[in-house]
Design a protein around this motif. Structure first.
Motif, short mmCIF file in Angstrom:
data_model
loop_
_atom_site.label_atom_id
_atom_site.label_comp_id
_atom_site.label_asym_id
_atom_site.label_seq_id
_atom_site.Cartn_x
_atom_site.Cartn_y
_atom_site.Cartn_z
N ILE A 1 0.70 -1.52 0.19
CA ILE A 1 0.16 -0.16 -0.16
C ILE A 1 0.91 0.82 -0.30
N GLY A 2 1.13 1.73 -1.07
CA GLY A 2 2.04 3.34 -1.52
C GLY A 2 3.02 3.19 -1.81
N ALA A 3 2.58 4.04 -3.20
CA ALA A 3 3.42 3.88 -4.22
C ALA A 3 4.83 5.80 -3.73
N GLY A 4 4.74 5.84 -2.57
CA GLY A 4 6.16 6.56 -2.00
C GLY A 4 7.04 5.93 -2.06
N PRO A 5 8.84 6.61 -1.66
CA PRO A 5 10.04 6.38 -1.28
C PRO A 5 9.84 4.44 -0.57
N PHE B 1 -0.73 -0.71 -4.71
CA PHE B 1 -2.00 0.16 -4.38
C PHE B 1 -1.70 2.43 -4.08
N GLU B 2 -0.91 2.43 -5.02
CA GLU B 2 -1.36 4.32 -4.89
C GLU B 2 -3.14 5.13 -5.13
N ALA B 3 -3.24 5.67 -4.31
CA ALA B 3 -3.85 6.53 -4.19
C ALA B 3 -4.18 7.39 -4.94
N HIS C 1 -0.71 0.24 -9.27
CA HIS C 1 -2.60 0.54 -9.94
C HIS C 1 -2.46 1.78 -8.83
N LEU C 2 -2.31 3.25 -9.62
CA LEU C 2 -2.24 3.78 -9.88
C LEU C 2 -3.94 4.80 -9.67
N GLY C 3 -4.52 5.87 -8.86
CA GLY C 3 -5.75 6.59 -8.95
C GLY C 3 -6.74 5.39 -7.77
N THR C 4 -5.59 3.89 -7.01
CA THR C 4 -6.68 2.97 -6.50
C THR C 4 -6.43 3.08 -4.84
N ARG D 1 -10.00 4.44 -9.95
CA ARG D 1 -10.28 5.47 -10.35
C ARG D 1 -11.86 6.10 -10.85
N ALA D 2 -12.10 5.06 -11.37
CA ALA D 2 -13.81 5.24 -11.75
C ALA D 2 -14.64 4.17 -10.58
N GLN D 3 -14.09 3.85 -9.74
CA GLN D 3 -15.07 3.87 -8.18
C GLN D 3 -15.78 2.07 -8.73
N ALA D 4 -14.92 1.27 -9.00
CA ALA D 4 -15.24 0.52 -8.94
C ALA D 4 -14.58 -0.76 -8.01
#
Length: 309
Positions: free
Chosen positions: A7-11, A30-32, A230-233, A253-256
């Protein structure tokens, strides 16, 4: 095959995912947000790149340095450091340079700083529980009040007497007024034992296109090695039982929404959000502790100037 989610696509998240991918574990990241890098990202706008903070790349660890060069190669540039402190309408070079500091402070203030330092050395705080006590013992009360206190409270929003001495030791490691003055005269950036004083380094590495370049390249390598980013997730639920994570529920991002079974989970999301996502929910005391966590907000203002330099 073991299913691993990050969870998280930071460093932190991307580095973990990259190491897993190199060893054949093919993690799902998974990156929001819509781009990787977290607070170390580089935002692209109208052909320009804006760094969210400076993020100098410097480490004493050969392993970490090796990872950076592995990812960027010749795109990791060595750059001189130019840092200044503004105090009473004067700019002070940092690391300290004696003539520059004396000119800026003036002889009277310089004497007060030295006298305060001498008093702190003669009668130091016997216990170092707070940031204020730790800094005063090493720099004197005068320098603490005119620089460390104002700067620290402005950045972090917490009174210095409420910040732990352990935190000060991490942020200002190996440095004291004596070491700063010794470095100003001899200029090698090391303490008396020969160790590098991180605060006094005069050059550092920086990715050619900003810090975000490091994490964009890292994400590419994760995918090349069989993983997925996975971006926007956003991860909304973390199902667990008997101390093991069983599944996560994500929404794109499509709220699915969809559920993914996992064997291992690495989380770099804010602790408050992670605790809220746990299913079943943790005990009330844990939830309350998470809700009391404070975060410092960050606002960057970037200007595009209509000239070449």
């Amino acid at each position: 095959m073991t299913r691993v989610a990050v969870i998280g696509a930071g460093p932190a998240g991307l580095t973990a995912a990259y190491e897993l991918a190199k060893h054949g574990r093919a993690p799902d990241v998974f990156e929001a947000d819509e781009q990787v890098g977290g607070l170390s990202r580089t935002v692209r706008h109208r052909g320009y790149g804006f760094d969210i903070g400076g993020h100098r790349f410097f480490t004493k660890s050969a392993k970490v340095a090796g990872l950076w060069h592995e990812l960027l190669g010749d795109d990791l540039l060595l750059r001189p450091r130019l840092s200044r402190i503004r105090y009473r309408d004067h700019y002070f070079d940092y690391p300290l340079k004696p003539l520059n500091a004396l000119r800026g402070l003036g002889p009277a203030e310089a004497l007060r700083v030295c006298a305060s330092y001498a008093a702190a050395r003669l009668a130091p705080h016997r216990e170092e529980r707070t940031f204020e006590q730790w800094v005063t013992n090493r720099f004197g009360r005068r320098l603490h009040e005119i620089f460390f206190k104002t700067y620290t409270e402005k950045v972090w929003g917490i009174p210095c007497e409420e910040i732990s001495a352990d935190w000060a030791a991490q942020r200002i490691r190996n440095l004291s007024l004596f070491e700063a003055l010794r470095n100003a005269i001899f200029g090698n950036g090391r303490d008396g034992s020969g160790s590098i004083i991180t605060t006094l380094i005069e050059q550092f590495h920086y990715p050619r296109l900003g810090p975000g370049m490091m994490w964009e390249r890292c994400a590419e390598r994760v995918v090349e090695n069989g993983g997925a980013v996975h971006l926007g997730t956003r991860v909304e639920r973390v199902a667990h039982r008997s101390g093991r994570v069983l599944a996560i529920e994500v929404r794109d991002r499509a709220q699915a929404g969809r559920e993914m079974e996992v064997d291992e989970l690495i989380s770099t999301m804010p602790l408050r959000q992670l605790v809220r996502a746990l299913d079943p929910a943790p005990p009330e005391a844990v939830r309350m502790a998470a809700e009391r966590l404070r975060y410092r907000d960050y606002l960057a203002v970037n200007l595009i100037v209509a000239r070449a330099e």
